[in-house]
Design a protein around this motif. Structure first.
Motif, PDB file in Angstrom:
ATOM      1  N   ARG A  23       0.941  -1.086   0.082  1.00  0.00           N
ATOM      2  CA  ARG A  23       0.006  -0.165   0.089  1.00  0.00           C
ATOM      3  C   ARG A  23       0.833   1.411  -0.133  1.00  0.00           C
ATOM      4  O   ARG A  23       2.229   1.356  -0.006  1.00  0.00           O
ATOM      5  CB  ARG A  23      -0.947   0.043   1.319  1.00  0.00           C
ATOM      6  N   VAL A  24       0.207   2.345  -0.310  1.00  0.00           N
ATOM      7  CA  VAL A  24       0.779   3.580  -0.009  1.00  0.00           C
ATOM      8  C   VAL A  24       0.231   4.333   1.197  1.00  0.00           C
ATOM      9  O   VAL A  24      -0.720   4.072   1.416  1.00  0.00           O
ATOM     10  CB  VAL A  24       0.757   4.558  -1.300  1.00  0.00           C
ATOM     11  N   ILE A  25       1.152   5.189   1.869  1.00  0.00           N
ATOM     12  CA  ILE A  25       0.769   5.825   3.147  1.00  0.00           C
ATOM     13  C   ILE A  25       0.860   7.086   2.902  1.00  0.00           C
ATOM     14  O   ILE A  25       1.861   7.807   2.613  1.00  0.00           O
ATOM     15  CB  ILE A  25       1.666   5.330   4.188  1.00  0.00           C
ATOM     16  N   LEU A  26      -0.231   8.068   3.517  1.00  0.00           N
ATOM     17  CA  LEU A  26      -0.202   9.375   3.465  1.00  0.00           C
ATOM     18  C   LEU A  26       0.186   9.823   4.965  1.00  0.00           C
ATOM     19  O   LEU A  26      -0.445   9.284   5.947  1.00  0.00           O
ATOM     20  CB  LEU A  26      -1.505   9.778   3.204  1.00  0.00           C
ATOM     21  N   GLY A  31       6.221  17.015   8.067  1.00  0.00           N
ATOM     22  CA  GLY A  31       5.715  17.216   7.001  1.00  0.00           C
ATOM     23  C   GLY A  31       4.599  16.432   6.472  1.00  0.00           C
ATOM     24  O   GLY A  31       4.072  15.867   7.443  1.00  0.00           O
ATOM     25  N   VAL A  32       4.291  16.613   5.490  1.00  0.00           N
ATOM     26  CA  VAL A  32       3.000  15.795   4.908  1.00  0.00           C
ATOM     27  C   VAL A  32       3.613  15.065   3.601  1.00  0.00           C
ATOM     28  O   VAL A  32       4.088  15.700   2.655  1.00  0.00           O
ATOM     29  CB  VAL A  32       1.927  16.674   4.417  1.00  0.00           C
ATOM     30  N   TYR A  33       3.507  13.984   3.472  1.00  0.00           N
ATOM     31  CA  TYR A  33       4.134  13.119   2.354  1.00  0.00           C
ATOM     32  C   TYR A  33       3.305  11.682   2.302  1.00  0.00           C
ATOM     33  O   TYR A  33       2.835  11.209   2.987  1.00  0.00           O
ATOM     34  CB  TYR A  33       5.574  12.813   2.690  1.00  0.00           C
ATOM     35  N   ALA A  51       7.325  11.268  -1.327  1.00  0.00           N
ATOM     36  CA  ALA A  51       6.650  12.694  -2.228  1.00  0.00           C
ATOM     37  C   ALA A  51       6.207  13.381  -1.162  1.00  0.00           C
ATOM     38  O   ALA A  51       4.988  13.327  -0.741  1.00  0.00           O
ATOM     39  CB  ALA A  51       5.770  12.190  -3.302  1.00  0.00           C
ATOM     40  N   TYR A  52       6.582  14.700  -1.035  1.00  0.00           N
ATOM     41  CA  TYR A  52       6.096  15.709  -0.193  1.00  0.00           C
ATOM     42  C   TYR A  52       5.182  16.634  -0.582  1.00  0.00           C
ATOM     43  O   TYR A  52       5.300  16.917  -2.025  1.00  0.00           O
ATOM     44  CB  TYR A  52       7.281  16.518   0.494  1.00  0.00           C
ATOM     45  N   ALA A  53       4.037  17.133  -0.145  1.00  0.00           N
ATOM     46  CA  ALA A  53       3.227  17.978  -0.364  1.00  0.00           C
ATOM     47  C   ALA A  53       3.902  19.332  -0.470  1.00  0.00           C
ATOM     48  O   ALA A  53       4.755  19.498  -0.033  1.00  0.00           O
ATOM     49  CB  ALA A  53       2.016  18.106   0.589  1.00  0.00           C
TER      50      ALA A  53
END
Length: 121
Positions: A23-26, A31-33, A51-53
């Motif tokens: 899976r991918v995780i937010l 930070g937010v990534y 991948a950062y916002a």
């Protein structure tokens, strides 16, 4: 309000998740990534492919700026939200030039593909 993830930075995360069948995780913490659930790590233990916002990268954005943007959009608590890579929005991002916008309410996260932002934005 929303945050944007550049497709050029998000696609390698999605490709890593596909290669590792995970899976991918937010994540909202430093930070937010987005990151793959399983992936290669750097010597310091941090994930190599992240991948950062836009505006929420502690390595390039001023602390007060990224912290306030992350708090405004996602609240004060840190979290990790897991998503199936097979969700339509990720398939579209992986096979297009689009960026991804993420917005939040107290109970929902919304994601939608958007045309890539012009260079420098």
């Amino acid at each position: 309000m929303t945050v944007r993830f550049k497709g050029t930075e998000l696609r390698p995360v999605l490709a890593e998740a596909a290669a590792n069948q995970c899976r991918v995780i937010l994540v909202k913490d430093q930070g937010v990534y987005f990151m793959a659930e399983r992936g290669e790590s750097r010597p310091d233990g941090r994930r190599k492919t992240i991948a950062y916002a836009v505006g929420c990268n502690p390595d390039v954005d001023a602390f007060d700026d990224w912290w306030e943007l992350a708090r405004t959009e996602f609240g004060g608590d840190d979290f990790g939200e897991f998503f199936d890579l097979q969700e339509r929005v990720f398939t579209r991002i992986l096979h297009s030039e689009d960026d991804l916008e993420v917005s939040a309410t107290a109970t929902h996260l919304s994601m939608q593909p958007v045309s890539a932002a012009p260079a420098g934005h």
